[in-house]
Design an enzyme around this catalytic site. Structure first.
Site, PDB file in Angstrom:
ATOM      1  N   ARG A  18      41.877  34.897  35.437  1.00 36.81           N
ATOM      2  CA  ARG A  18      42.520  36.554  35.826  1.00 36.81           C
ATOM      3  C   ARG A  18      41.650  36.443  37.600  1.00 36.81           C
ATOM      4  O   ARG A  18      40.629  36.768  37.838  1.00 36.81           O
ATOM      5  CB  ARG A  18      41.485  37.303  35.749  1.00 36.81           C
ATOM      6  CG  ARG A  18      42.715  39.039  35.979  1.00 36.81           C
ATOM      7  CD  ARG A  18      41.661  40.743  34.742  1.00 36.81           C
ATOM      8  NE  ARG A  18      42.596  40.632  33.521  1.00 36.81           N
ATOM      9  CZ  ARG A  18      43.427  40.655  33.317  1.00 36.81           C
ATOM     10  NH1 ARG A  18      44.209  41.266  33.466  1.00 36.81           N
ATOM     11  NH2 ARG A  18      43.873  40.637  31.750  1.00 36.81           N
ATOM     12  N   THR A  19      43.021  36.565  38.862  1.00 35.23           N
ATOM     13  CA  THR A  19      42.982  36.592  39.922  1.00 35.23           C
ATOM     14  C   THR A  19      43.674  36.937  40.588  1.00 35.23           C
ATOM     15  O   THR A  19      44.505  37.562  40.037  1.00 35.23           O
ATOM     16  CB  THR A  19      43.081  35.230  40.647  1.00 35.23           C
ATOM     17  OG1 THR A  19      44.080  34.374  40.560  1.00 35.23           O
ATOM     18  CG2 THR A  19      42.047  34.188  40.279  1.00 35.23           C
ATOM     19  N   LEU A  20      43.436  37.600  42.219  1.00 38.74           N
ATOM     20  CA  LEU A  20      44.704  38.102  42.951  1.00 38.74           C
ATOM     21  C   LEU A  20      45.573  37.774  42.802  1.00 38.74           C
ATOM     22  O   LEU A  20      46.970  38.485  42.352  1.00 38.74           O
ATOM     23  CB  LEU A  20      44.345  38.289  44.304  1.00 38.74           C
ATOM     24  CG  LEU A  20      44.277  39.298  45.251  1.00 38.74           C
ATOM     25  CD1 LEU A  20      43.030  40.937  44.443  1.00 38.74           C
ATOM     26  CD2 LEU A  20      43.911  38.926  46.602  1.00 38.74           C
TER      27      LEU A  20
ATOM     28  N   GLY B 202      42.129  28.906  50.584  1.00 37.94           N
ATOM     29  CA  GLY B 202      42.604  29.848  49.940  1.00 37.94           C
ATOM     30  C   GLY B 202      41.345  30.421  49.026  1.00 37.94           C
ATOM     31  O   GLY B 202      41.444  31.144  47.953  1.00 37.94           O
TER      32      GLY B 202
ATOM     33  N   SER C 225      38.888  34.076  42.986  1.00 38.10           N
ATOM     34  CA  SER C 225      39.273  32.632  43.353  1.00 38.10           C
ATOM     35  C   SER C 225      39.126  31.036  43.026  1.00 38.10           C
ATOM     36  O   SER C 225      37.879  31.305  43.220  1.00 38.10           O
ATOM     37  CB  SER C 225      39.362  33.140  44.804  1.00 38.10           C
ATOM     38  OG  SER C 225      39.853  33.824  45.998  1.00 38.10           O
TER      39      SER C 225
ATOM     40  N   TYR D 279      56.945  33.148  34.948  1.00 36.98           N
ATOM     41  CA  TYR D 279      56.720  31.746  36.803  1.00 36.98           C
ATOM     42  C   TYR D 279      56.915  31.624  37.611  1.00 36.98           C
ATOM     43  O   TYR D 279      57.264  31.825  38.459  1.00 36.98           O
ATOM     44  CB  TYR D 279      55.743  30.897  35.724  1.00 36.98           C
ATOM     45  CG  TYR D 279      54.437  30.467  36.410  1.00 36.98           C
ATOM     46  CD1 TYR D 279      53.518  31.302  37.595  1.00 36.98           C
ATOM     47  CD2 TYR D 279      55.428  29.168  37.564  1.00 36.98           C
ATOM     48  CE1 TYR D 279      52.116  30.681  38.416  1.00 36.98           C
ATOM     49  CE2 TYR D 279      53.987  28.261  37.963  1.00 36.98           C
ATOM     50  CZ  TYR D 279      52.756  29.481  37.901  1.00 36.98           C
ATOM     51  OH  TYR D 279      51.325  28.481  38.970  1.00 36.98           O
TER      52      TYR D 279
ATOM     53  N   LYS E   3      55.402  24.996  42.060  1.00 38.22           N
ATOM     54  CA  LYS E   3      54.311  23.677  41.040  1.00 38.22           C
ATOM     55  C   LYS E   3      54.892  22.262  41.468  1.00 38.22           C
ATOM     56  O   LYS E   3      54.501  21.475  41.383  1.00 38.22           O
ATOM     57  CB  LYS E   3      54.131  24.422  40.338  1.00 38.22           C
ATOM     58  CG  LYS E   3      53.119  25.657  40.512  1.00 38.22           C
ATOM     59  CD  LYS E   3      51.383  24.859  41.206  1.00 38.22           C
ATOM     60  CE  LYS E   3      50.932  26.292  41.876  1.00 38.22           C
ATOM     61  NZ  LYS E   3      49.450  26.321  42.740  1.00 38.22           N
TER      62      LYS E   3
ATOM     63  N   ASP F 106      47.077  30.903  58.592  1.00 35.74           N
ATOM     64  CA  ASP F 106      48.231  31.078  58.283  1.00 35.74           C
ATOM     65  C   ASP F 106      48.450  30.193  58.055  1.00 35.74           C
ATOM     66  O   ASP F 106      48.817  29.732  58.807  1.00 35.74           O
ATOM     67  CB  ASP F 106      48.226  32.565  58.407  1.00 35.74           C
ATOM     68  CG  ASP F 106      49.625  32.750  58.217  1.00 35.74           C
ATOM     69  OD1 ASP F 106      50.370  32.037  57.081  1.00 35.74           O
ATOM     70  OD2 ASP F 106      50.591  33.592  58.153  1.00 35.74           O
ATOM     71  N   VAL F 107      49.378  29.154  56.320  1.00 37.32           N
ATOM     72  CA  VAL F 107      50.276  28.162  56.753  1.00 37.32           C
ATOM     73  C   VAL F 107      51.392  28.082  57.194  1.00 37.32           C
ATOM     74  O   VAL F 107      52.035  27.119  57.290  1.00 37.32           O
ATOM     75  CB  VAL F 107      49.519  27.553  55.177  1.00 37.32           C
ATOM     76  CG1 VAL F 107      48.393  27.293  55.734  1.00 37.32           C
ATOM     77  CG2 VAL F 107      50.554  28.431  54.539  1.00 37.32           C
TER      78      VAL F 107
END
Ligand code: NAP
Length: 256
Positions: free
Chosen positions: A194-196, A14, A20, A157, A164, A65-66
């Site tokens: 803060r991430t993609l 990931g 990340s 969310y 999750k 790519d899972v």
């Protein structure tokens, strides 16, 4: 940093870029001496992740790519060849359709529901099953990343919270299955960073402001703090801990 993971090998799923959480985990593990493979999803990310892998001694960068199980098989075939055995798996993968990360949860489509679960929850089990033969007899560890939206309602969310919850339950079932083989499985419930991926959650800046105001430490966490918690859970100092979700959230989870 003490090189407590010298001679150990690991894989971190990931990594998209320097922001990340997977990259923070990779830096902490590599800093303690672990040799790593990093995975990235598409050729779009391949160049960046290959450059990042170049910063860690002996690290590999592998596509995965899972949603395409054959790519997970290829990753583990390469690890068998290159590393022989495996001590640690870090799972830091999640995906939901952007339009389903805002508004009312009840609008979630069946396709969006299934996709979020496939990528964000089932993938841990798919990876664990393939990792197992390489981890036998090595007191291995698996670490995944979750968020408090899996336990409580965080507006917007939505489907990711449901995924999750499934991920956290998977941690408990995997810990039960793998404990007799000496393998520990834990989750880190990280505060917002803060991430993609997090930029896809509507109103994310408001969440950051709320934490800074209300968390016991009165601040947000850093990616490095997640990386160091990952190092703890992957390393010998957490040898008595499995099946748990540890909060790295400036204490926010204790608030009523
Ligand atoms: P990120 O840098 O965007 O990482 C998410 C990763 O998932 C990316 O590398 C992405 O690859 C990968 N991914 C998505 N679909 C995939 C697929 N089908 N196969 C393989 N990889 C796939 O964001 P992040 O915030 O660090 O997220 C890492 C983990 O931390 C996630 O589980 C997230 O839910 C969790 N987390 C994040 C926060 C936060 O506030 N940032 C808080 C708590 C928990 P591409 O970019 O190439 O699509």
């Amino acid at each position: 940093m003490e090189r407590i993971l010298e001679g150990k090998t690991g894989i971190v799923f990931g990594v998209a870029n320097k922001r990340s959480l997977a990259w923070a985990c990779a830096q902490s593990l590599a800093g303690a001496g672990m040799r790593l493979a990093l995975t990235y999803m598409g050729e779009r990310m391949g160049k960046t992740v290959k450059e990042l892998a170049g910063e860690l001694p002996g690290a590999l960068a592998l596509p995965c790519d899972v949603t395409r199980p054959e790519t997970i098989d290829e990753v583990f075939a390469t690890l068998r060849e290159e590393f022989g055995g495996l001590d640690t798996v870090v799972h830091a993968i999640a995906f939901a359709k952007r339009e389903e990360l805002e508004g009312d949860f009840y609008h979630t489509s069946k396709e969006g529901y299934m996709l979020a679960h496939e990528v964000s929850a089932y993938s841990l089990t798919a990876i664990a099953r393939r990792a197992l033969p390489l981890m036998e007899g090595r007191q291995g560890t698996m670490v995944t990343l979750t968020y408090i939206g899996g336990l409580r309602v965080v507006p917007n969310y939505n489907i990711m919270g449901i995924a999750k919850a499934a991920l956290e339950a998977s941690v408990r079932y995997l810990a039960h299955d793998l404990g007799p083989r000496g393998i520990r499985v834990n989750a880190i419930s990280a505060g917002p960073v803060r991430t993609l991926a997090s930029s896809g959650v509507s109103g994310f800046t408001r969440i950051l402001d709320h934490i800074a105001e209300h968390a016991p430490l009165r601040r947000n966490i850093t990616a490095e703090e997640v990386g160091d918690a990952c190092l703890f859970l992957a390393g010998p100092h957490s040898r008595g801990i499995t099946g748990s979700t540890r909060y790295v959230d400036a204490g926010y989870n204790i608030m009523g």
